[in-house]
Design a protein around this motif. Structure first.
Motif, short mmCIF file in Angstrom:
data_model
loop_
_atom_site.label_atom_id
_atom_site.label_comp_id
_atom_site.label_asym_id
_atom_site.label_seq_id
_atom_site.Cartn_x
_atom_site.Cartn_y
_atom_site.Cartn_z
N GLU A 125 -13.36 4.99 2.16
CA GLU A 125 -12.80 5.39 0.87
C GLU A 125 -11.67 6.38 1.12
O GLU A 125 -11.88 7.42 1.77
CB GLU A 125 -13.88 6.02 -0.01
N LEU A 126 -10.47 6.06 0.61
CA LEU A 126 -9.31 6.93 0.80
C LEU A 126 -8.77 7.41 -0.54
O LEU A 126 -8.86 6.69 -1.54
CB LEU A 126 -8.19 6.20 1.56
N GLU A 127 -8.20 8.60 -0.53
CA GLU A 127 -7.46 9.11 -1.68
C GLU A 127 -6.00 9.24 -1.26
O GLU A 127 -5.67 10.03 -0.37
CB GLU A 127 -8.02 10.46 -2.12
N VAL A 128 -5.14 8.46 -1.88
CA VAL A 128 -3.72 8.42 -1.51
C VAL A 128 -2.93 9.30 -2.47
O VAL A 128 -3.04 9.16 -3.69
CB VAL A 128 -3.18 6.97 -1.55
N THR A 129 -2.12 10.21 -1.91
CA THR A 129 -1.28 11.11 -2.70
C THR A 129 0.17 10.92 -2.29
O THR A 129 0.50 11.08 -1.11
CB THR A 129 -1.69 12.58 -2.50
N ALA A 130 1.03 10.56 -3.25
CA ALA A 130 2.46 10.38 -2.99
C ALA A 130 3.21 11.57 -3.58
O ALA A 130 3.13 11.83 -4.79
CB ALA A 130 2.95 9.08 -3.61
N VAL A 131 3.95 12.31 -2.72
CA VAL A 131 4.69 13.50 -3.15
C VAL A 131 6.19 13.22 -2.94
O VAL A 131 6.65 13.17 -1.80
CB VAL A 131 4.26 14.74 -2.33
N ARG A 191 -1.48 9.92 -7.57
CA ARG A 191 -2.68 9.72 -6.74
C ARG A 191 -3.27 8.35 -7.04
O ARG A 191 -3.18 7.86 -8.16
CB ARG A 191 -3.73 10.79 -7.03
N GLU A 192 -3.89 7.77 -6.00
CA GLU A 192 -4.49 6.45 -6.16
C GLU A 192 -5.65 6.30 -5.17
O GLU A 192 -5.52 6.60 -3.98
CB GLU A 192 -3.44 5.37 -5.87
N PRO A 193 -6.84 5.85 -5.64
CA PRO A 193 -7.95 5.59 -4.71
C PRO A 193 -7.77 4.25 -4.01
O PRO A 193 -7.26 3.29 -4.60
CB PRO A 193 -9.17 5.58 -5.63
N VAL A 194 -8.18 4.21 -2.75
CA VAL A 194 -8.06 2.98 -1.94
C VAL A 194 -9.36 2.77 -1.18
O VAL A 194 -9.98 3.73 -0.72
CB VAL A 194 -6.88 3.08 -0.94
N ALA A 203 -1.77 -1.40 -5.37
CA ALA A 203 -1.92 -0.18 -6.16
C ALA A 203 -1.24 1.00 -5.49
O ALA A 203 -0.60 1.83 -6.15
CB ALA A 203 -3.41 0.11 -6.40
N VAL A 204 -1.36 1.08 -4.17
CA VAL A 204 -0.70 2.16 -3.43
C VAL A 204 0.81 2.02 -3.51
O VAL A 204 1.54 3.00 -3.73
CB VAL A 204 -1.17 2.17 -1.95
N ASP A 205 1.30 0.80 -3.34
CA ASP A 205 2.74 0.56 -3.42
C ASP A 205 3.27 0.94 -4.80
O ASP A 205 4.34 1.56 -4.92
CB ASP A 205 3.04 -0.91 -3.12
N ARG A 206 2.52 0.62 -5.85
CA ARG A 206 2.95 0.97 -7.21
C ARG A 206 2.93 2.49 -7.41
O ARG A 206 3.82 3.05 -8.07
CB ARG A 206 2.05 0.29 -8.25
N ALA A 207 1.94 3.16 -6.84
CA ALA A 207 1.86 4.62 -6.98
C ALA A 207 3.04 5.29 -6.30
O ALA A 207 3.64 6.23 -6.85
CB ALA A 207 0.54 5.12 -6.39
N VAL A 208 3.39 4.83 -5.09
CA VAL A 208 4.53 5.41 -4.38
C VAL A 208 5.83 5.12 -5.12
O VAL A 208 6.69 5.99 -5.26
CB VAL A 208 4.58 4.88 -2.93
N ALA A 209 5.99 3.88 -5.60
CA ALA A 209 7.19 3.53 -6.37
C ALA A 209 7.29 4.38 -7.63
O ALA A 209 8.38 4.85 -7.99
CB ALA A 209 7.15 2.04 -6.72
N GLY A 210 6.17 4.60 -8.31
CA GLY A 210 6.17 5.43 -9.51
C GLY A 210 6.53 6.87 -9.21
O GLY A 210 7.26 7.52 -9.97
#
Length: 443
Positions: A165-171, A151-154, A135-142
């Motif tokens: 519990e992590l909140e991942v933010t790709a900028v 953003r994606e929860p992990v 899910a994180v890889d897809r969020a970064v790719a998107g």
């Protein structure tokens, strides 16, 4: 003959002088200039930049001196900038990585390494290999593809004690003239936030449940009395006794909630006094003789006479012992044993209450100090209590600068301990006062 010798000698002297001049003016300056260039390229500090033999070489040497000074300044600035960047990245409370278009890691900060337990930096490795969450890889790719923040929860780990519990933010951002896309990925630990939210939801749900039961009983019996005020005397007494019992339960619940709220207030203070534990605990046990006698429980006190006097809030400390004894009595079998112990452990004092009752399952033991948490919910509600006692004990211990501990074995009993320092921690007011500069005036 002599003329020929003199002529040859003169020619030789002229050639020697010409060679020396040629060497001094053209050969040595350019050789020195070549050595100077090699030193600058190698990052060494040359002995000199001045070429006295040849003006052109001298001009080049002075130009190289300026170039070398500028290069040194740029390297110093780059080193300072890199150090500042590393300090900023190291101070970030969140994990951070910089990834390229192929989602390969180019930069990471120490917190990211700690989150994913990396022994060293993993530059050039795919982010998916480290995070292991598609899910994180897809969020970064998107984010890289769309150019928009994602953003994606992990969740790291599955065990309750180690789960994070992590909140991942790709900028995403674009660099270079060719428009290369990179992305900064932040990993924010929101474990505590999620736990607080869960505790808040549980608190609201539990308070609602605790209030609903007695209020429903009140409403039911009031409707009964309104429908038929002429109830038989025995029935009326029974109804009033039930309503009185539940009114007392509501009163205890409200008192415990208010007590917990006061303890959690940032400005909560203790009214400290000197307490000699053998006398203090002995007096509490005497007050509890009647309650203990209802279940034929045998209570013993183990508090050596040589225990040091402690500084504590007597009212709050009494509240702790009452809560611990109340739990011990509720969960002990008739004719069981309860032990009240006080002992010194280094610079701390340990006060414990032990019983030989039903015990607490291992899965529930880490959570018994949470508000309204009950190990055996059905049985606990049947026995009574608000479910806030141990939470109050924990907060009082923390307010004294200490902590609580629990040990239990199902079927063998439970021991709950409060550990507090012998010397009270420095109060905020005193700490502020001690940090202020002190001035002395002499007359």
């Amino acid at each position: 003959m002599n003329a020929l010798v003199l002529l040859a000698l003169g020619g030789a002297v002229f050639l020697l002088l010409f060679w020396l001049r040629l060497r001094r003016r053209w050969i040595e300056p350019w050789r020195e200039l070549e050595e100077l260039v090699h030193s600058v390229v190698a990052g060494q500090n040359p002995r000199k930049f001045l070429m006295t033999g040849n003006p052109r070489a001298n001009a080049l040497g002075l130009a190289l001196e300026k170039f070398n000074a500028r290069q040194t300044e740029l390297e110093r600035a780059a080193t300072h900038g890199n150090t500042s960047l590393q300090n900023v990245l190291g101070a970030l409370p969140d994990g951070l990585v910089l990834v390229d278009q192929q989602r390969r890691i180019q930069l990471m900060n120490p917190h990211f390494q700690r989150l994913f337990r990396l022994a060293e930096e993993a530059r050039g490795i795919g982010l998916l290999e480290i995070v292991r969450d598609a899910a994180v890889d897809r969020a970064v790719a998107g984010a890289l593809e769309s150019g928009e923040l994602r953003r994606e929860p992990v969740t790291l780990g599955r065990e309750l004690e180690t789960r994070r519990e992590l909140e991942v933010t790709a900028v995403p951002f674009v660099t270079g003239q060719n428009g290369t896309s990179n992305a900064v990925v932040l990993f924010r630990d929101v474990t505590q936030v999620r736990r607080v939210e869960e505790m808040r939801r549980d608190f609201v749900a539990n308070v609602s449940h605790e209030l609903r039961t007695p209020l429903s009983i009140f409403r039911g019996y009031l409707e009964t009395l309104l429908d038929d005020p002429q109830q038989p005397h025995d029935e009326l007494v029974r109804i009033l006794e039930v309503m009185d019992r539940h009114a007392e339960r509501l009163t205890l619940l409200v008192e415990d909630i208010l007590s917990l709220a006061r303890l959690e207030t940032p400005g909560a203070r203790l009214d400290r006094s000197e307490i000699y534990l053998p006398d203090f605990l002995g007096g509490i046990l005497r007050d509890w003789e009647k309650r203990l006698g209802t279940k034929l429980l045998q209570a013993t006190l183990d508090a050596p006479d040589d225990l040091p006097i402690i500084s504590a809030d007597e009212h709050r400390l009494q509240e702790v012992i009452y809560n611990l004894l109340d739990n011990a009595v509720k969960y002990s079998q008739p004719e069981g044993k309860i032990r009240l112990l006080a002992s010194r452990a280094g610079e701390t004092m340990r006060i414990s209450v032990s019983d030989d009752g039903v015990g607490i399952p291992p899965r529930d033991l880490p959570r018994i100090f949470e508000r309204f948490y009950r190990a055996e919910k059905a049985r606990s509600r049947q026995i009574g209590g608000t479910g806030l006692g141990l939470s109050i004990v924990k907060h009082i211990a923390q307010l004294h600068g200490g902590h609580v501990e629990a040990a239990s074995e199902p079927g063998r009993g439970t021991t709950i301990s409060m550990v507090v320092p012998l010397r009270p921690p420095l109060e905020e007011d005193e700490a502020d006062e001690k940090t202020q500069p002190q001035f002395q005036f002499r007359v």
